[in-house]
Each structure stands twice: as C-alpha cells, then as structure tokens.
Scaffold this motif. Structure first.
Motif, PDB file in Angstrom:
ATOM      1  N   GLN A  54       0.799  -1.051   0.041  1.00 25.41           N
ATOM      2  CA  GLN A  54       0.194  -0.062   0.204  1.00 25.41           C
ATOM      3  C   GLN A  54       1.253   0.745   0.341  1.00 25.41           C
ATOM      4  O   GLN A  54       1.845   1.149   0.828  1.00 25.41           O
ATOM      5  N   LEU A  55       0.450   1.873  -0.854  1.00 28.90           N
ATOM      6  CA  LEU A  55       1.274   3.686  -1.036  1.00 28.90           C
ATOM      7  C   LEU A  55       1.009   4.429  -0.093  1.00 28.90           C
ATOM      8  O   LEU A  55      -0.380   4.465  -0.003  1.00 28.90           O
ATOM      9  N   ARG A  56       1.823   4.508   0.985  1.00 26.15           N
ATOM     10  CA  ARG A  56       2.364   5.904   1.801  1.00 26.15           C
ATOM     11  C   ARG A  56       2.545   7.274   1.077  1.00 26.15           C
ATOM     12  O   ARG A  56       3.521   7.400   0.290  1.00 26.15           O
ATOM     13  N   GLU A  57       1.713   8.184   1.075  1.00 22.78           N
ATOM     14  CA  GLU A  57       2.507   9.481   0.887  1.00 22.78           C
ATOM     15  C   GLU A  57       2.726  10.743   1.957  1.00 22.78           C
ATOM     16  O   GLU A  57       2.398  10.353   2.762  1.00 22.78           O
ATOM     17  N   SER A  58       4.284  11.159   1.521  1.00 21.72           N
ATOM     18  CA  SER A  58       3.972  12.545   2.767  1.00 21.72           C
ATOM     19  C   SER A  58       3.184  13.095   3.136  1.00 21.72           C
ATOM     20  O   SER A  58       2.993  13.402   4.079  1.00 21.72           O
ATOM     21  N   ASP A  59       1.959  13.498   2.665  1.00 20.44           N
ATOM     22  CA  ASP A  59       0.241  14.795   2.331  1.00 20.44           C
ATOM     23  C   ASP A  59       0.133  13.549   3.696  1.00 20.44           C
ATOM     24  O   ASP A  59      -0.946  13.924   4.418  1.00 20.44           O
ATOM     25  N   ASP A  60      -0.008  12.422   3.666  1.00 25.77           N
ATOM     26  CA  ASP A  60      -0.300  11.428   4.964  1.00 25.77           C
ATOM     27  C   ASP A  60      -0.383  11.882   6.627  1.00 25.77           C
ATOM     28  O   ASP A  60      -1.137  11.652   7.628  1.00 25.77           O
ATOM     29  N   PHE A  61       0.685  12.503   6.547  1.00 24.58           N
ATOM     30  CA  PHE A  61       1.409  12.981   7.159  1.00 24.58           C
ATOM     31  C   PHE A  61       1.771  13.378   8.169  1.00 24.58           C
ATOM     32  O   PHE A  61       2.192  14.889   8.623  1.00 24.58           O
ATOM     33  N   ALA A  62       0.626  15.053   6.199  1.00 25.30           N
ATOM     34  CA  ALA A  62       1.446  16.616   6.604  1.00 25.30           C
ATOM     35  C   ALA A  62       0.231  16.728   8.072  1.00 25.30           C
ATOM     36  O   ALA A  62      -0.447  16.936   8.711  1.00 25.30           O
ATOM     37  N   GLY A  63       0.992  17.584   8.538  1.00 24.89           N
ATOM     38  CA  GLY A  63       0.474  18.812   9.496  1.00 24.89           C
ATOM     39  C   GLY A  63       0.150  18.414  11.041  1.00 24.89           C
ATOM     40  O   GLY A  63       0.349  18.778  11.650  1.00 24.89           O
ATOM     41  N   ARG A  64       1.420  17.496  11.368  1.00 20.72           N
ATOM     42  CA  ARG A  64       1.653  17.202  12.676  1.00 20.72           C
ATOM     43  C   ARG A  64       3.305  16.571  11.844  1.00 20.72           C
ATOM     44  O   ARG A  64       3.556  16.822  11.988  1.00 20.72           O
ATOM     45  N   TRP A  65       3.874  16.775  13.218  1.00 20.84           N
ATOM     46  CA  TRP A  65       5.578  16.546  13.329  1.00 20.84           C
ATOM     47  C   TRP A  65       5.635  15.102  13.073  1.00 20.84           C
ATOM     48  O   TRP A  65       4.797  13.948  13.574  1.00 20.84           O
ATOM     49  N   LEU A  66       6.724  15.085  12.037  1.00 25.88           N
ATOM     50  CA  LEU A  66       6.883  13.425  11.783  1.00 25.88           C
ATOM     51  C   LEU A  66       8.820  13.497  12.009  1.00 25.88           C
ATOM     52  O   LEU A  66       9.613  13.988  11.671  1.00 25.88           O
ATOM     53  N   LEU A  67       8.605  12.301  12.291  1.00 28.66           N
ATOM     54  CA  LEU A  67      10.356  11.075  12.386  1.00 28.66           C
ATOM     55  C   LEU A  67      10.427  10.424  11.496  1.00 28.66           C
ATOM     56  O   LEU A  67       9.890  10.088  11.973  1.00 28.66           O
ATOM     57  N   LEU A  68      11.682  10.661  10.689  1.00 32.61           N
ATOM     58  CA  LEU A  68      11.619   9.378   9.378  1.00 32.61           C
ATOM     59  C   LEU A  68      13.373   8.472  10.520  1.00 32.61           C
ATOM     60  O   LEU A  68      14.071   9.337  10.195  1.00 32.61           O
ATOM     61  N   VAL A  69      12.791   7.704  10.219  1.00 35.07           N
ATOM     62  CA  VAL A  69      13.539   6.877  10.598  1.00 35.07           C
ATOM     63  C   VAL A  69      14.351   5.913   9.806  1.00 35.07           C
ATOM     64  O   VAL A  69      13.857   5.220   9.631  1.00 35.07           O
ATOM     65  N   PHE A  70      15.770   7.113   8.980  1.00 35.02           N
ATOM     66  CA  PHE A  70      15.595   6.117   8.361  1.00 35.02           C
ATOM     67  C   PHE A  70      16.497   4.788   8.172  1.00 35.02           C
ATOM     68  O   PHE A  70      18.144   4.683   8.989  1.00 35.02           O
ATOM     69  N   HIS A  71      16.587   3.447   8.136  1.00 35.29           N
ATOM     70  CA  HIS A  71      17.729   1.835   8.703  1.00 35.29           C
ATOM     71  C   HIS A  71      18.392   2.042   8.260  1.00 35.29           C
ATOM     72  O   HIS A  71      18.706   1.870   6.578  1.00 35.29           O
ATOM     73  N   ARG A  72      19.243   1.480   8.550  1.00 35.42           N
ATOM     74  CA  ARG A  72      19.976   0.534   7.849  1.00 35.42           C
ATOM     75  C   ARG A  72      19.980  -0.286   7.246  1.00 35.42           C
ATOM     76  O   ARG A  72      18.569  -0.754   7.585  1.00 35.42           O
ATOM     77  N   HIS A  73      20.980  -1.293   7.020  1.00 32.05           N
ATOM     78  CA  HIS A  73      20.065  -3.264   7.108  1.00 32.05           C
ATOM     79  C   HIS A  73      19.585  -3.494   8.270  1.00 32.05           C
ATOM     80  O   HIS A  73      19.738  -3.040   9.155  1.00 32.05           O
ATOM     81  N   LEU A  74      18.498  -4.567   7.662  1.00 34.32           N
ATOM     82  CA  LEU A  74      17.572  -4.757   9.159  1.00 34.32           C
ATOM     83  C   LEU A  74      17.791  -6.233   9.374  1.00 34.32           C
ATOM     84  O   LEU A  74      17.260  -6.197  10.538  1.00 34.32           O
ATOM     85  N   GLY A  75      19.085  -6.703   8.943  1.00 36.23           N
ATOM     86  CA  GLY A  75      19.503  -7.722   9.725  1.00 36.23           C
ATOM     87  C   GLY A  75      20.144  -7.525  10.621  1.00 36.23           C
ATOM     88  O   GLY A  75      20.176  -6.916  11.118  1.00 36.23           O
ATOM     89  N   GLY A 110      19.572   7.061   8.873  1.00 37.91           N
ATOM     90  CA  GLY A 110      19.587   8.466  10.024  1.00 37.91           C
ATOM     91  C   GLY A 110      18.336   9.256  10.267  1.00 37.91           C
ATOM     92  O   GLY A 110      17.499   7.969  10.400  1.00 37.91           O
ATOM     93  N   ASP A 111      17.864  10.467  10.795  1.00 39.97           N
ATOM     94  CA  ASP A 111      17.052  10.741  11.270  1.00 39.97           C
ATOM     95  C   ASP A 111      16.710  12.040  10.913  1.00 39.97           C
ATOM     96  O   ASP A 111      17.606  13.008  10.702  1.00 39.97           O
ATOM     97  N   VAL A 112      15.295  11.940  10.685  1.00 40.17           N
ATOM     98  CA  VAL A 112      15.111  14.017   9.562  1.00 40.17           C
ATOM     99  C   VAL A 112      13.412  13.904  10.604  1.00 40.17           C
ATOM    100  O   VAL A 112      12.548  13.182  10.786  1.00 40.17           O
ATOM    101  N   LEU A 113      13.425  15.084  11.151  1.00 39.95           N
ATOM    102  CA  LEU A 113      12.593  15.081  11.918  1.00 39.95           C
ATOM    103  C   LEU A 113      11.477  16.998  11.377  1.00 39.95           C
ATOM    104  O   LEU A 113      12.638  17.463  10.962  1.00 39.95           O
ATOM    105  N   ILE A 114      10.034  16.445  10.683  1.00 41.92           N
ATOM    106  CA  ILE A 114       9.637  17.785  10.264  1.00 41.92           C
ATOM    107  C   ILE A 114       8.497  18.086  10.837  1.00 41.92           C
ATOM    108  O   ILE A 114       8.541  16.952  11.703  1.00 41.92           O
ATOM    109  N   ASP A 115       9.101  19.315  11.190  1.00 42.32           N
ATOM    110  CA  ASP A 115       7.331  19.821  12.038  1.00 42.32           C
ATOM    111  C   ASP A 115       6.209  20.304  10.846  1.00 42.32           C
ATOM    112  O   ASP A 115       6.604  20.105   9.900  1.00 42.32           O
ATOM    113  N   PRO A 116       5.574  20.796  11.704  1.00 44.71           N
ATOM    114  CA  PRO A 116       4.318  20.483  11.539  1.00 44.71           C
ATOM    115  C   PRO A 116       3.812  21.470   9.710  1.00 44.71           C
ATOM    116  O   PRO A 116       3.147  20.871   9.119  1.00 44.71           O
TER     117      PRO A 116
END
Lengths: 41, 131
Positions: A20-41, B92-98
């Motif tokens: 299922q596709l999720r887009e950045s707009d789905d998370f808009a209007g609130r704080w969002l922390l993107l945690v980019f993983h290294r390898h999962l293993g 890494g980590d990216v924190l985005i405000d509202p």
C-alpha cells in the motif's frame, strides 16, 4: 551534503510491506520523525 | 526509542521507519520486532539519497565505535546477526515540523551514530513552546 534544517522536507510516496502506498501528505500537519534504517538484518 | 513511545505520542510526533529492504526481510522485521510504527520501503534509495544518506566508508561501519555499539547491545541481551543487505548503506533521522520544515537532519556516520531520543524530543518541546 549540506544540512537541511530550515528547508522544506522532500515529499515521498513509498509502499509499506503490503504494497500500500503511503505519501508524505498522509502525515502532513503534525510532527513527523523519519527513521532511516541501515540494513534490517 | 520505544521506551519513549508514549512521550512521542503525547507530543503528537508520528514516527515512520524507512528501509531500503523489501520482501521477506522487511516482513520478518515487522513480525519479529512487533513494530507499531509504519515501515515504508524505499528500495530505489531515492529518499535516502535526497537526504544525503549514501554508502559509508569501511572504517565508519566496522570501526571501534561500531564494535563498542554492538558490544553494548550484546550486553543488553541482543544477539548480533549477520547483515542481510548492504552493510555500507548509512541511515539517519529527519524530524519534520507540522509546516513541513526540516527541524533535524542527521546522517549517521555508522551504526552507533544516532541522535539521542531526548535531543529529538527537546526540539519538539522547544518549538511547541515558541509557537
């Protein structure tokens, strides 16, 4: 690469594990922390 | 980070995990880690690259800090596993405000290089107090 603090975040459209596709707009209007993983293993 | 999950929620911070690995590895990760946050798959690495998360150097990935980090995890009872996937890919980590503005942009130099959860929460608290 320059630090992007203070710049507009990049938009995205990415699938979850069910395909299922999720887009950045789905998370808009609130704080969002993107945690980019290294390898999962 | 999970220990502070309630505080992230209280502050209205959504957490999304991004991985470049898809298929059985991603499914197993979600199952085994009982992940409560969305896991999104960026197998083309487009978003990783947009935020400058490229491949690391050998000494960053396998250096003393990394060994110390893995040793700490083992002392907490975690078993290290052989990496499945590109071990050189940085995270890494990216924190985005509202408003859609980046408030934290951290490219990890190696497995041990992550911002503290407290430093992330502080950015949110400070910004919320100012607004």
């Amino acid at each position: 690469m320059q630090n992007l603090v203070g710049k507009a975040a990049f938009g995205f459209e990415l699938p979850n594990i069910n395909g299922q596709l999720r887009e950045s707009d789905d998370f808009a209007g609130r704080w969002l922390l993107l945690v980019f993983h290294r390898h999962l293993g | 980070m999970r220990q502070q999950e309630a505080e992230f929620e209280q502050l209205g911070v959504q957490i999304v995990i991004v991985t470049f690995q898809s298929g059985p590895m991603a499914e197993a990760y979600v199952r085994e880690s009982k992940l409560s946050w969305p896991l999104l798959i960026d197998d083309s690495l487009q978003l990783y690259k947009s935020y400058g998360m490229e491949r690391g150097r050998w000494q960053d990935i396998f250096g003393l800090e990394s060994i110390a980090s893995y040793a700490k995890l083992m002392m907490r009872g975690r078993k290290p596993r052989m990496p499945a996937g590109d071990p050189y890919q940085l995270g890494g980590d990216v924190l985005i405000d509202p408003r859609g503005i980046v408030r934290l942009h951290h490219v990890g130099n190696g497995p041990a290089d992550r911002p503290s959860v407290e430093s992330i929460l502080k950015i949110v608290r400070d910004a919320d107090q100012q607004s």
